[in-house]
Scaffold this motif. Structure first.
Motif, PDB file in Angstrom:
ATOM      1  N   ALA A  65     -66.698  16.796 -83.718  1.00 27.57           N
ATOM      2  CA  ALA A  65     -66.202  17.280 -82.430  1.00 27.57           C
ATOM      3  C   ALA A  65     -67.171  16.919 -81.302  1.00 27.57           C
ATOM      4  N   GLU A  66     -68.461  17.115 -81.542  1.00 24.17           N
ATOM      5  CA  GLU A  66     -69.473  16.782 -80.534  1.00 24.17           C
ATOM      6  C   GLU A  66     -69.482  15.287 -80.240  1.00 24.17           C
ATOM      7  N   ASN A  67     -69.440  14.486 -81.304  1.00 25.24           N
ATOM      8  CA  ASN A  67     -69.504  13.030 -81.136  1.00 25.24           C
ATOM      9  C   ASN A  67     -68.301  12.477 -80.371  1.00 25.24           C
ATOM     10  N   LEU A  68     -67.131  13.090 -80.594  1.00 27.14           N
ATOM     11  CA  LEU A  68     -65.903  12.582 -79.959  1.00 27.14           C
ATOM     12  C   LEU A  68     -65.498  13.389 -78.729  1.00 27.14           C
ATOM     13  N   TYR A  69     -66.352  14.353 -78.349  1.00 25.48           N
ATOM     14  CA  TYR A  69     -66.087  15.193 -77.171  1.00 25.48           C
ATOM     15  C   TYR A  69     -64.746  15.916 -77.279  1.00 25.48           C
ATOM     16  N   LEU A  70     -64.501  16.480 -78.459  1.00 24.07           N
ATOM     17  CA  LEU A  70     -63.283  17.242 -78.710  1.00 24.07           C
ATOM     18  C   LEU A  70     -63.653  18.613 -79.245  1.00 24.07           C
ATOM     19  N   SER A  71     -62.674  19.508 -79.301  1.00 27.52           N
ATOM     20  CA  SER A  71     -62.928  20.830 -79.886  1.00 27.52           C
ATOM     21  C   SER A  71     -62.801  20.736 -81.401  1.00 27.52           C
ATOM     22  N   VAL A  72     -63.404  21.687 -82.092  1.00 25.97           N
ATOM     23  CA  VAL A  72     -63.301  21.726 -83.561  1.00 25.97           C
ATOM     24  C   VAL A  72     -61.841  21.895 -83.970  1.00 25.97           C
ATOM     25  N   GLY A  73     -61.096  22.707 -83.205  1.00 24.24           N
ATOM     26  CA  GLY A  73     -59.669  22.915 -83.498  1.00 24.24           C
ATOM     27  C   GLY A  73     -58.879  21.624 -83.429  1.00 24.24           C
ATOM     28  N   THR A  74     -59.201  20.794 -82.443  1.00 19.25           N
ATOM     29  CA  THR A  74     -58.518  19.500 -82.307  1.00 19.25           C
ATOM     30  C   THR A  74     -58.857  18.587 -83.480  1.00 19.25           C
ATOM     31  N   ILE A  75     -60.109  18.623 -83.902  1.00 23.34           N
ATOM     32  CA  ILE A  75     -60.522  17.823 -85.065  1.00 23.34           C
ATOM     33  C   ILE A  75     -59.748  18.260 -86.301  1.00 23.34           C
ATOM     34  N   ARG A  76     -59.640  19.567 -86.501  1.00 23.27           N
ATOM     35  CA  ARG A  76     -58.886  20.092 -87.664  1.00 23.27           C
ATOM     36  C   ARG A  76     -57.434  19.609 -87.625  1.00 23.27           C
ATOM     37  N   LYS A  77     -56.841  19.616 -86.428  1.00 24.31           N
ATOM     38  CA  LYS A  77     -55.445  19.179 -86.296  1.00 24.31           C
ATOM     39  C   LYS A  77     -55.311  17.696 -86.626  1.00 24.31           C
ATOM     40  N   HIS A  78     -56.246  16.895 -86.127  1.00 21.44           N
ATOM     41  CA  HIS A  78     -56.222  15.458 -86.442  1.00 21.44           C
ATOM     42  C   HIS A  78     -56.322  15.245 -87.953  1.00 21.44           C
ATOM     43  N   ILE A  79     -57.195  16.005 -88.608  1.00 23.57           N
ATOM     44  CA  ILE A  79     -57.393  15.839 -90.051  1.00 23.57           C
ATOM     45  C   ILE A  79     -56.143  16.260 -90.819  1.00 23.57           C
ATOM     46  N   GLU A  80     -55.475  17.311 -90.350  1.00 29.68           N
ATOM     47  CA  GLU A  80     -54.196  17.711 -90.970  1.00 29.68           C
ATOM     48  C   GLU A  80     -53.186  16.571 -90.873  1.00 29.68           C
ATOM     49  N   ASN A  81     -53.114  15.944 -89.696  1.00 29.06           N
ATOM     50  CA  ASN A  81     -52.180  14.827 -89.502  1.00 29.06           C
ATOM     51  C   ASN A  81     -52.539  13.637 -90.384  1.00 29.06           C
ATOM     52  N   ILE A  82     -53.848  13.389 -90.507  1.00 28.42           N
ATOM     53  CA  ILE A  82     -54.316  12.279 -91.354  1.00 28.42           C
ATOM     54  C   ILE A  82     -53.906  12.522 -92.809  1.00 28.42           C
ATOM     55  N   TYR A  83     -54.152  13.742 -93.306  1.00 27.02           N
ATOM     56  CA  TYR A  83     -53.786  14.076 -94.691  1.00 27.02           C
ATOM     57  C   TYR A  83     -52.286  13.869 -94.916  1.00 27.02           C
ATOM     58  N   ALA A  84     -51.486  14.302 -93.930  1.00 29.52           N
ATOM     59  CA  ALA A  84     -50.025  14.190 -94.066  1.00 29.52           C
ATOM     60  C   ALA A  84     -49.594  12.722 -94.107  1.00 29.52           C
ATOM     61  N   LYS A  85     -50.156  11.919 -93.209  1.00 30.90           N
ATOM     62  CA  LYS A  85     -49.773  10.503 -93.150  1.00 30.90           C
ATOM     63  C   LYS A  85     -50.226   9.735 -94.394  1.00 30.90           C
ATOM     64  N   LEU A  86     -51.408  10.088 -94.891  1.00 29.57           N
ATOM     65  CA  LEU A  86     -51.933   9.395 -96.075  1.00 29.57           C
ATOM     66  C   LEU A  86     -51.401   9.991 -97.378  1.00 29.57           C
ATOM     67  N   GLN A  87     -50.776  11.152 -97.262  1.00 27.78           N
ATOM     68  CA  GLN A  87     -50.247  11.878 -98.433  1.00 27.78           C
ATOM     69  C   GLN A  87     -51.363  12.184 -99.432  1.00 27.78           C
ATOM     70  N   VAL A  88     -52.417  12.820 -98.894  1.00 26.69           N
ATOM     71  CA  VAL A  88     -53.554  13.220 -99.724  1.00 26.69           C
ATOM     72  C   VAL A  88     -53.843  14.699 -99.474  1.00 26.69           C
ATOM     73  N   HIS A  89     -54.745  15.243-100.290  1.00 30.22           N
ATOM     74  CA  HIS A  89     -55.003  16.678-100.214  1.00 30.22           C
ATOM     75  C   HIS A  89     -56.444  17.041 -99.877  1.00 30.22           C
ATOM     76  N   ASN A  90     -57.327  16.061 -99.833  1.00 35.81           N
ATOM     77  CA  ASN A  90     -58.710  16.377 -99.503  1.00 35.81           C
ATOM     78  C   ASN A  90     -59.403  15.177 -98.862  1.00 35.81           C
TER      79      ASN A  90
END
Length: 215
Positions: free
Chosen positions: A176-201
């Motif tokens: 979040a610090e490196n990309l100048y985003l909030s932790v919540g936004t990072i979590r949302k991006h990671i949720e989207n990444i998991y969904a698109k890649l169809q992975v769980h971790n």
């Protein structure tokens, strides 16, 4: 004194390694490099180095390519791959390139010290999980040179940036610090990444992204 060089494109992780080595008076860090090209250029000017701690995932020239090039020119320098992930292909290619050892970055200071000493004494230091994977690779060789079919996965530029940061082993708050985003936004991006890649971790996500040349 044991002269050490470190190659890693992440300044936070370089600092962490330096802190681990600072416990031992017989280690001196000669210089650090941000990628393989940078390491080779610095060795051209001063190759009075006993051992290199080499990250794998770096821009311009990765650690495996750098290891091969350094071993051709400076075979006396020992190289330990110090990386976040123990995936089979990286282990295989690192050994093939001439690496003398392979440790995970989570290694504690005492095991890192012992690994460096063992390597300089002619041993091949490995994190236990790496040693096990290496044995399995020799028992059941995998042809990594064969191209694997890639999937049509569409990630946004921001999602790829988050994934690249994640692949460095960084925690959400640092990403979040490196990309100048909030932790919540990072979590949302990671949720989207998991969904698109169809992975769980995280590990599955990074491995699949690498297999598909997304990072």
């Amino acid at each position: 004194m044991i002269k050490i060089a470190i190659a890693d494109d992440n300044s936070f992780l370089i600092k962490t390694i330096q802190e681990k080595l600072s416990f031992f008076e017989d280690f001196v860090i000669k210089f650090t490099a941000v990628n393989g090209e940078d390491m080779i250029e610095k060795l051209e000017k001063n190759h009075a180095v006993d051992l290199i701690l080499m990250d794998i995932e770096m821009p311009k020239m990765n650690g495996i390519e750098a290891t091969y090039a350094i071993k051709q020119k400076f075979p006396q320098i020992k190289i330990i791959m110090l990386t976040v992930f123990d995936n089979d292909e990286n282990i295989f290619k690192s050994i093939k390139a001439g690496a003398d050892g392979y440790l995970l970055k989570e290694v504690n200071p005492q095991d890192l010290q012992q690994g460096i000493i063992d390597t300089l004494n002619g041993g091949a230091t490995m994190t236990p999980s790496i040693a096990l994977k290496t044995l399995k690779l020799f028992r059941n060789p995998i042809d990594f040179e064969s191209a694997t079919p890639q999937e049509d996965i569409q990630l946004t530029v921001r999602e790829i940036e988050v994934l690249e940061q994640l692949s460095k082993g960084l925690k959400y708050h640092l990403i979040a610090e490196n990309l100048y985003l909030s932790v919540g936004t990072i979590r949302k991006h990671i949720e989207n990444i998991y969904a698109k890649l169809q992975v769980h971790n995280k590990l599955e996500a990074i491995q699949k992204a690498k297999n598909n040349n997304l990072i």
